[in-house]
Design an enzyme around this catalytic site. Structure first.
Site, PDB file in Angstrom:
ATOM      1  N   GLU A  22       0.836  -1.117  -0.106  1.00 25.13           N
ATOM      2  CA  GLU A  22       0.127  -0.079  -0.045  1.00 25.13           C
ATOM      3  C   GLU A  22       0.876   1.089  -0.118  1.00 25.13           C
ATOM      4  OE1 GLU A  22      -1.691   3.077   1.235  1.00 25.13           O
ATOM      5  OE2 GLU A  22      -2.520   1.935   3.204  1.00 25.13           O
ATOM      6  N   CYS A  45      -2.281   9.029   3.123  1.00 25.58           N
ATOM      7  CA  CYS A  45      -2.155   8.661   1.792  1.00 25.58           C
ATOM      8  C   CYS A  45      -3.427   8.863   1.157  1.00 25.58           C
ATOM      9  CB  CYS A  45      -1.929   7.053   1.554  1.00 25.58           C
ATOM     10  SG  CYS A  45      -0.463   6.603   2.525  1.00 25.58           S
TER      11      CYS A  45
HETATM   12  C1  SIN Z   1      -3.412   5.695   4.782  1.00 26.17           C
HETATM   13  O1  SIN Z   1      -2.906   6.886   5.080  1.00 26.17           O
HETATM   14  O2  SIN Z   1      -2.646   5.011   3.838  1.00 26.17           O
HETATM   15  C2  SIN Z   1      -4.459   5.054   5.286  1.00 26.17           C
HETATM   16  C3  SIN Z   1      -5.507   5.906   5.941  1.00 26.17           C
HETATM   17  C4  SIN Z   1      -6.854   5.079   6.246  1.00 26.17           C
HETATM   18  O3  SIN Z   1      -6.621   3.909   6.774  1.00 26.17           O
HETATM   19  O4  SIN Z   1      -7.867   5.811   6.240  1.00 26.17           O
END
Ligand code: SIN
Length: 493
Positions: free
Chosen positions: A267, A301
């Site tokens: 991810e 992200c």
């Molecule tokens: C992330 O920042 O990759 C994850 C954020 C989330 O789980 O909503």
């Protein structure tokens, strides 16, 4: 092991023994003379010193992998119902200690206490979800080519899982890797970042208290990321590797995993567009953008990176958005503000540099000012375009960068004009457009008239250079299972 935690931290916690200062290996807490400091990003105060797991030699990492391998043999023999009970005991403890876990997270990560509480519940929800899913790991039978044959498909645990997790969601990122891994009958060796080790170690402590057998969950902490990552990605006894972090580091780790052809999931970074069409409910779009932009001070992200607004509603949107941004409090996460500090001073400086560069290239600061240190109040800039670095890079800070578009086609083209493909958002009230644009966006996640898209029931993950594999949902278990096809020929009577 000595656990000298700062007086302030000790005072704030109901159960200070939740704070662990060394790695969890085979159910025991490791301690060494080599230590690193965990800092509060708000004031740089040292919260605690933590033992390095592998400063000069990798023997502790090897030990963790060996213990995971041993423990997995027995763990996979447990019934799904036994695994469910142990995972639910772990879930109950997370909820029972929610307030302490949230305080630990705010102290080491900086996010406002209300967001930390939310993250503890969010992380725990993955444990509950996958505890339940462990009872639903089904197989298949397939019509065979011969009448005396059966074709069966069964799903088996992969074995030992290794995982590396980042600092922005120090509880939930780890929980959503450990939970599916152990629900499927695997063991795990996890390496959370050294910036936020305490939120990870406390999960290990609660797993011990819940009675999850020794060695099923191992958590390694230390500042030696590169070396530990090398062992985890190249070790013959690690069967699966899962990573959340930047695309650049992900590419390197993926290459390392190739040496033993591991099953992998990644991810990686995002560059989320947030499109506001002329037929959108503008007030709803403003609320959605505030949530999707400023969660965790913009350090996720899936945070909105490029706000794209149709020319005919641009000025109305900007005006209403700025009015809402003005209401956001900034400061110490413990004071329950809306926006806490950024993770470290360099990260904050990088965000400010992106804003400076954009303004030099023609962007306008509509609201806010550049500060110094880790505290940065929200900034709204307009007249941005896709060629600016701020539109190409993950901002990872509380800066809303707004650009205009003229047509639906142009909006979709601009939105897809990036190597990334994690989350995207758009606001429209036209049913046909909703269908067209949902399909046109090359992203793993699309929020339609919705700014908050994360939950345990949904498959979280990206396409293109945002990675592959899914976390959460019924699909999330597949990444931790191998499929086996069994062809049996039998004698007909
Ligand atoms: C992330 O920042 O990759 C994850 C954020 C989330 O789980 O909503």
């Amino acid at each position: 092991m000595s656990t000298t935690i700062s007086a302030k931290m000790s005072e704030l916690l109901k159960d200070p023994s939740l704070v662990k200062t060394g790695s969890l290996i085979n159910g025991d807490w490791h301690s060494s003379d080599a230590t690193f400091d965990v800092l509060n990003p708000y004031d740089q105060e040292v919260l605690v010193s933590v033992s390095e797991v592998a400063k000069d030699d990798m023997s502790q990492v090897e030990k963790a992998i060996a213990s995971a391998k041993r423990a997995q043999q027995e763990w996979q023999q447990k019934t799904a119902y036994e695994r469910y009970d142990l995972m639910m005991a772990w879930f109950d403890l997370m909820i029972q200690h929610k307030e302490d876990l949230a305080i630990i997270m705010t102290l080491e990560q900086g996010k406002p206490l209300k967001e930390s509480r939310g993250e503890i519940e969010y992380g725990a929800s993955y444990v509950k979800w996958f505890a339940e899913e462990s009872k639903r790991i089904y197989g298949d039978t397939i019509p065979a080519l011969a009448s005396n044959q059966t074709i069966k498909v069964i799903k088996e645990p992969v074995g030992v899982v290794a995982a590396i997790t980042p600092w922005n969601f120090p509880n939930s990122m780890l929980a959503r890797k450990i939970a599916p891994a152990i629900a499927a009958g695997n063991s795990i060796v996890a390496r959370p970042t050294e910036l936020t080790p305490l939120s990870a170690l406390v999960l290990g402590e609660l797993a011990n208290r819940a009675g999850i057998p020794k060695g099923v969950i191992n958590i390694l902490v230390g500042s030696n990321a590169k070396e530990v990552g090398k062992v985890l990605t190249t070790h013959e006894d690690v069967d699966k590797f899962s990573f959340t972090g930047s695309t650049n580091v992900g590419k390197l780790l993926m290459e390392q995993c190739a040496s033993t052809v591991k099953k992998v999931s990644f991810e990686l970074g995002g560059n989320a567009p947030f499109i506001v069409f002329e037929d959108a409910d503008i007030d709803a779009a403003v609320d959605g953008a505030i949530k999707a932009k400023f969660r965790n001070a913009g350090q996720t992200c899936v945070c909105v990176n490029r706000i794209m607004v149709h020319s005919s509603v641009h000025d109305e949107f900007v005006e209403k958005f700025v009015e809402k941004v003005k209401l956001l409090d900034v400061g110490n996460g413990l004071d329950n503000v809306d926006i806490g500090p950024l993770i470290h001073p360099k990260a904050a400086d990088d965000v400010r540099e992106l804003v400076r560069e954009a303004t030099e290239q023609g962007a306008t600061i509509k609201y806010g000012q550049l500060l110094s240190g880790t505290i940065q109040s929200p900034i709204v800039i307009t007249d941005v375009n896709n060629e600016m670095q701020i539109a190409k890079t993950e901002i990872f800070g509380p800066v809303a960068a707004i650009q205009r578009f003229e047509t639906e086609k142009q909006a979709v083209l601009l939105a897809n004009d990036t190597p990334f493909g994690l989350a995207s958002y758009f606001y429209s009230q036209n049913a046909s457009r909703i269908e067209r644009v949902s399909r046109g966006l090359k992203y793993g996640i699309v929020g339609v008239n919705e700014g908050l898209i994360s939950n345990a029931a949904a498959p979280f993950g990206g396409v293109k250079q945002s990675g592959f594999g899914r976390e959460g949902s019924l699909y999330g278990l597949d990444d931790y299972l191998n499929m086996k096809y069994i062809c049996t020929t039998y004698e007909m009577s």
